[in-house]
Every structure is written in C-alpha cells, then in structure tokens.
Design a protein around this motif. Structure first.
Motif, short mmCIF file in Angstrom:
data_model
loop_
_atom_site.label_atom_id
_atom_site.label_comp_id
_atom_site.label_asym_id
_atom_site.label_seq_id
_atom_site.Cartn_x
_atom_site.Cartn_y
_atom_site.Cartn_z
N GLU A 1 -5.35 5.49 -5.46
CA GLU A 1 -6.33 6.30 -4.62
C GLU A 1 -7.11 4.76 -4.32
OE1 GLU A 1 -9.99 8.85 -5.10
OE2 GLU A 1 -9.38 8.35 -6.66
N PHE A 2 -6.77 3.77 -4.43
CA PHE A 2 -7.47 2.91 -3.40
C PHE A 2 -6.46 2.32 -2.48
CE2 PHE A 2 -8.27 -1.60 -3.31
CZ PHE A 2 -9.88 -1.40 -3.11
N PHE A 3 -5.71 1.76 -2.93
CA PHE A 3 -4.82 2.03 -1.93
C PHE A 3 -3.75 1.92 -1.05
CE2 PHE A 3 -3.79 -1.42 -5.78
CZ PHE A 3 -4.68 -2.77 -4.67
N SER A 4 -4.12 3.68 -1.41
CA SER A 4 -3.09 4.18 -0.24
C SER A 4 -3.30 4.51 1.30
CB SER A 4 -3.14 5.45 -0.45
OG SER A 4 -2.61 6.07 -2.25
N GLY B 1 3.68 -2.32 -5.83
CA GLY B 1 2.90 -1.62 -5.58
C GLY B 1 3.28 -0.49 -5.87
N PHE B 2 4.43 0.13 -6.40
CA PHE B 2 4.70 1.30 -6.81
C PHE B 2 4.33 1.17 -8.18
CE2 PHE B 2 8.09 3.63 -8.85
CZ PHE B 2 8.42 5.10 -8.38
N VAL B 3 3.83 0.40 -8.87
CA VAL B 3 4.26 0.29 -10.51
C VAL B 3 2.95 0.19 -10.52
CG1 VAL B 3 4.51 -1.59 -12.02
CG2 VAL B 3 5.98 -0.92 -10.97
N LEU B 4 1.61 -0.31 -9.73
CA LEU B 4 0.09 -0.44 -10.25
C LEU B 4 -0.42 0.66 -10.12
CD1 LEU B 4 -0.94 -4.11 -8.86
CD2 LEU B 4 -0.72 -2.97 -10.52
N GLY B 5 0.17 1.59 -8.74
CA GLY B 5 -0.42 2.45 -8.35
C GLY B 5 0.16 3.89 -9.93
N CYS C 1 0.90 -1.36 -0.25
CA CYS C 1 -0.16 -0.51 0.02
C CYS C 1 1.03 1.86 -0.11
CB CYS C 1 -0.81 0.12 1.37
SG CYS C 1 -2.26 -1.40 1.28
N MET C 2 1.38 0.89 0.77
CA MET C 2 2.84 2.18 0.94
C MET C 2 3.45 2.74 -0.48
SD MET C 2 5.04 2.85 4.45
CE MET C 2 5.57 1.75 3.38
N GLY C 3 4.40 1.45 -0.59
CA GLY C 3 4.34 1.59 -2.39
C GLY C 3 2.97 2.00 -3.43
N ALA C 4 1.65 1.77 -3.47
CA ALA C 4 1.21 2.60 -4.22
C ALA C 4 0.73 3.86 -4.01
CB ALA C 4 -0.45 1.77 -4.29
N SER C 5 1.54 4.15 -3.63
CA SER C 5 1.12 6.06 -2.73
C SER C 5 1.77 6.92 -3.40
CB SER C 5 1.14 5.93 -1.13
OG SER C 5 2.09 5.95 -0.61
#
Length: 333
Positions: free
Chosen positions: A193-196, A181-185, A57-61
């Motif tokens: 927005e969903f994972f952050s 997560g970083f790549v998908l975000g 989640c942190m990577g996605a944010s």
C-alpha cells in the motif's frame, strides 16, 4: 490552472509531455545539467536510478496471485517481438545487400539498422503506458523485456552466434529491483500500500529524464525521412503481431501489444557494439545508429498517441464490459 486536466486530454500525455519538455532541454540547452549540477542534474540525467525506483514500486504493487499473468504477458510480448523481428530480417535480407542500399530514397538502409530498430521494446515507455491504459499486471510485463537489452538478441537474429559476450548478471540486475519490490509487497500488505502509488508518480520524472537523452536535431538530418519511414514500419510490422498475440494469447485487448511496438533508447548503441565484433557491419554502423536514433524519437512520440487512441476505441469498452455483473448481463437478455 487545470494543467493536469490538459495533459490527460493528450493520449499518453503523462509520459509524452514531460518527454517532449526533456527533449527541448537536450536540444536547446544541452549545457543545463552541468551548469546547474546538483539535484537539477540528477533530475535531468538520472534515467537509471529513477527507473529503478519506479520498477521497485511496480513490483511492490503486484500481488502474488497475479504473478502468472505478469509472466504470461511478459513472455507473449518478448517472444512475439523477437519472432517478428526475426521474420522481418529474413525477408529484408532477400532484398538488401550486406553493405546496405546505396541509392534512392532507401539509401543508407541496412539489415543492421532494421534489426536494431525492430527487436528492442522501450520497456519504460511500455510500462508507463500500461500504468495509464492497462492493469498493474500488464505494466509489470516489462519484467522480461530486459532479455532484449544489449546487442545479444540482435546478433542472434543476424546469425552472429558466438560473437557476442553475454553476462547473465546484467539481466539479473535489470529485474532485481522489481523482484525485491514484489517480494516485500507480498510479505507485508502495508508495504504494498505504501509503495504502490510510486508507480504512477514516477512516470513524469522518468519521462523527463528520458527526454533529456533525445536531441530533436536528429530529426532534421539527411536521413530524417528514411528514419521516420523505418519508425512507422517498426510500429506496423511489430505492432500488428503484438496486438494479435496480446488479444489471442495474452488475453488482453491489444492495447498492451501496441504499447510494446516501440524502439528502445538503448537500441541506438547496438549498431556500433555489433560492428565491433562483426566487422562486416563497420561501414553501415554509423548510418544505422542515426536511423535507430530517429526510430527511438518517432516511436516515443507516436506509440503513446496510438496506444491512447486504441484504448479509447477498443480497450476501454472491453474493460468496462468485464466489470458488468453477470446478473445484469442475464437480465439484459
């Protein structure tokens, strides 16, 4: 009841309160996970899967244009921590024999205990504190702290080069959830927005599970006072260089540096692991393990409190000053 408001009044409370509750469970009802089993056991013992979701989640944010900041923060923290531990070890080796100190208040203190306590940062604790007191980029700076994991860096610092087994895939596995997560975000803003929100929501769950690995009885062992002293030295001797590096190299307020001045929970396993391949440390490994375990407990308690105090005195004001428009500053003159 205003439980959340009460927790927020405690420095690092969102991490510290669940951590302490978990430690109470481990100390007084250690049979609970196996007795209740099922999902309850998962919540009490699932540090790794909870942490993996949290890091994802942190990577996605984190946005792509912030990646440079994350790497700069990560590199600054990891290198400073390792160099500080290296310097401390060199100085300590001038006064402490290989078999450790045998008499007096410092009886039981060894180079092995010092290295294992000093060179590993509690990445989860750091990231959770930065979620509360820092930026997303600072929270993501845990990404390179996986390099410190395991006995490898401790052995390098001790001069045992070539004696440790280094498996690169373990370090890849440590950062892979964050990278995915970083790549998908960054591929889809809606996914970001969903994972952050998960980054903040997972903190108490991770903290509670981590607390369930800490037995408070360790604090009343014969080595308690020495362990507490060593923990304070960890915070002072690594915290000061980390604060300075964060301010003058990382461009921060020092808050991130202080948040990294802890001892990782995994460090408690390093003395025995190192002794297995470096027999000269066999005699001090058991005592070193106890001392490092105490450091884990004490730094897990003190670092969130000190980080919260530092942020209120030095970090918060500077952060607010950065938000003041330039036109307002000019008008003030």
């Amino acid at each position: 009841m205003k439980i959340k408001d009460a927790i927020d009044k405690i420095p690092g409370g969102l991490m510290l309160v669940p951590l302490f509750l978990g430690a109470l469970c481990k100390t007084f009802i250690p049979w609970a996970p196996d007795y209740f089993a099922g999902f309850t056991k998962g919540m009490m013992t699932g540090v790794i899967p909870i942490l993996a979701v949290w890091f994802f989640c942190m990577g996605a944010s984190i946005k792509l244009n912030a990646a440079g900041t994350v790497l700069r923060k990560s590199g600054t923290i990891v290198l400073t921590k390792l160099l500080a531990a290296w310097a401390i070890t060199i100085v300590a080796a001038m006064f402490i024999p290989a078999e450790g100190i045998q008499t007096g208040f410092f009886a039981g203190l060894s180079i092995l205990a010092i290295v294992c306590a000093m060179d590993m940062t509690n990445g989860g604790l750091y990231a959770s504190l930065m979620q509360t007191y820092g930026t997303k980029e600072e929270a993501g700076a845990f990404v390179l702290t996986s390099i410190e994991s395991g006995p490898l860096m401790s052995m390098i610092i001790l001069g045992a080069s070539g004696a440790a087994t280094f498996e690169p895939q373990i370090y890849v596995g440590a950062v892979l959830p964050f990278i995915i997560g970083f790549v998908l975000g960054n591929l889809d803003p809606k996914l970001r927005e969903f994972f952050s929100p998960g980054g903040m929501l997972m903190i108490p769950f991770f903290a509670f599970a981590l607390g369930n690995t800490i037995d408070l009885n360790t604090l009343i062992s014969p080595l308690a006072f020495l362990g507490i002293f060593l923990a304070i030295m960890v915070i002072i001797l690594t915290g000061i260089p980390l604060i300075l590096a964060d301010k003058y190299i990382g461009g921060g307020t020092g808050t991130a540096g202080l948040a990294a001045s802890s001892t990782a929970g995994a460090a408690a396993a390093n003395p025995v692991a190192i002794a297995a391949v470096a027999p000269q440390f066999t005699e001090v490994a058991k005592t070193a393990t106890t001392l490092v375990a105490i450091c884990v407990i004490v730094t897990s308690i003190l670092v969130p409190i000190l980080t919260g105090i530092w942020y209120k005195k030095f970090g918060k004001g500077k952060a607010e000053a950065k938000d003041v428009p330039l036109s307002s500053k000019a008008a003030a003159h």
